[in-house]
Design an enzyme around this catalytic site. Structure first.
Site, PDB file in Angstrom:
ATOM      1  N   ASP A  11       0.790  -1.247   0.000  1.00  0.00           N
ATOM      2  CA  ASP A  11       0.000   0.000   0.000  1.00  0.00           C
ATOM      3  C   ASP A  11       0.821   1.296   0.000  1.00  0.00           C
ATOM      4  O   ASP A  11       0.488   2.239   0.730  1.00  0.00           O
ATOM      5  CB  ASP A  11      -0.952   0.027   1.206  1.00  0.00           C
ATOM      6  CG  ASP A  11      -2.003  -1.079   1.186  1.00  0.00           C
ATOM      7  OD1 ASP A  11      -1.916  -1.968   0.316  1.00  0.00           O
ATOM      8  OD2 ASP A  11      -2.900  -1.049   2.039  1.00  0.00           O
ATOM      9  N   LYS A  99      -7.254  -4.768  -3.079  1.00  0.00           N
ATOM     10  CA  LYS A  99      -8.144  -5.228  -2.009  1.00  0.00           C
ATOM     11  C   LYS A  99      -9.033  -4.084  -1.570  1.00  0.00           C
ATOM     12  O   LYS A  99      -8.673  -2.920  -1.750  1.00  0.00           O
ATOM     13  CB  LYS A  99      -7.312  -5.718  -0.818  1.00  0.00           C
ATOM     14  CG  LYS A  99      -6.390  -4.632  -0.247  1.00  0.00           C
ATOM     15  CD  LYS A  99      -5.420  -5.178   0.775  1.00  0.00           C
ATOM     16  CE  LYS A  99      -4.401  -4.138   1.197  1.00  0.00           C
ATOM     17  NZ  LYS A  99      -4.940  -3.001   1.941  1.00  0.00           N
ATOM     18  N   CYS A 141      -1.926  -2.199   7.732  1.00  0.00           N
ATOM     19  CA  CYS A 141      -1.910  -3.116   6.589  1.00  0.00           C
ATOM     20  C   CYS A 141      -0.646  -3.972   6.535  1.00  0.00           C
ATOM     21  O   CYS A 141      -0.706  -5.142   6.150  1.00  0.00           O
ATOM     22  CB  CYS A 141      -2.149  -2.351   5.296  1.00  0.00           C
ATOM     23  SG  CYS A 141      -3.847  -1.710   5.228  1.00  0.00           S
TER      24      CYS A 141
END
Ligand SMILES: [Zn+2]
Length: 198
Positions: A11, A99, A141
């Site tokens: 990310d 996602k 994350c």
């Protein structure tokens, strides 16, 4: 360290970096450090993959009054610049796993590639045994990805100098939880030393 190790770049997107809607201090430095790491040490890895948070309508993940624990300001909305990788990230991934389209998804293991293949399936297809996790954010994350990785049976390490967290408190508590689960946080330089002595 060998062709059975993967680097998961988690990310590293504009919205999680300074200037973005959910900016993490030092996120842009993380982008640059990961770029330098991959350029210098791509040979440590059998594969490099990247994950992306990409939201369309993630139920309850976004609010106007976020608590920054379970709810967040809108971020990484599909089709907006904030969802793009940081412009200083150049890790030439073998695959990108997205996602979170319709719900919160912290772990990269919830992501699928362009063919709809889940990350775990993809890694098994490449006989990966060891997972290195880097990126944003250490306390959410990155941690969730490392957690799912170890539970899937991969030896898992967080490259702490190639990560940044939302807050020092949550990063410290996540770090001790992950250490208890057998997931060390180490500096990437340790693997360079191992490579030299190998
Ligand atoms: Zn999100």
């Amino acid at each position: 360290m060998s062709s059975s190790t993967v680097l998961i770049v988690t990310d590293v997107q504009r919205d999680f970096c300074p200037g973005g809607s959910l900016a993490v201090e030092g996120g842009d430095d993380v982008a640059r450090r990961i770029t330098a790491w991959v350029r210098a040490h791509r040979d440590l890895y059998g594969a490099v993959v990247a994950t992306k948070d990409e939201h369309e309508a993630p139920w309850h993940h976004f609010t106007d009054h976020p608590d920054f624990l379970n709810t967040w300001p809108p971020h990484c909305v599909i089709g907006t610049p904030g969802a793009d990788f940081h412009p200083d990230l150049h890790c030439d991934p073998d695959a990108i796993f997205t996602k979170g389209r319709f719900r919160a998804a912290y772990s990269g293991f919830e992501g699928t590639d362009a063919q709809g293949t889940y990350l775990e399936t993809w890694l098994r297809g490449r006989r990966i045994d060891d997972v290195h996790v880097a990126g944003l954010t250490s306390d959410y994350c990155v941690a969730a990805t490392a957690w799912d990785s170890v539970h899937a049976g991969f030896r898992t390490t967080v490259l702490q100098d190639l990560c940044a967290g939302v807050s020092p408190d949550t990063t410290a508590s996540v770090r001790s939880e992950l250490a208890a689960a057998g997931i060390p946080f180490v500096d990437s330089s340790r693997f360079v030393a191992e490579k030299r002595s190998a």
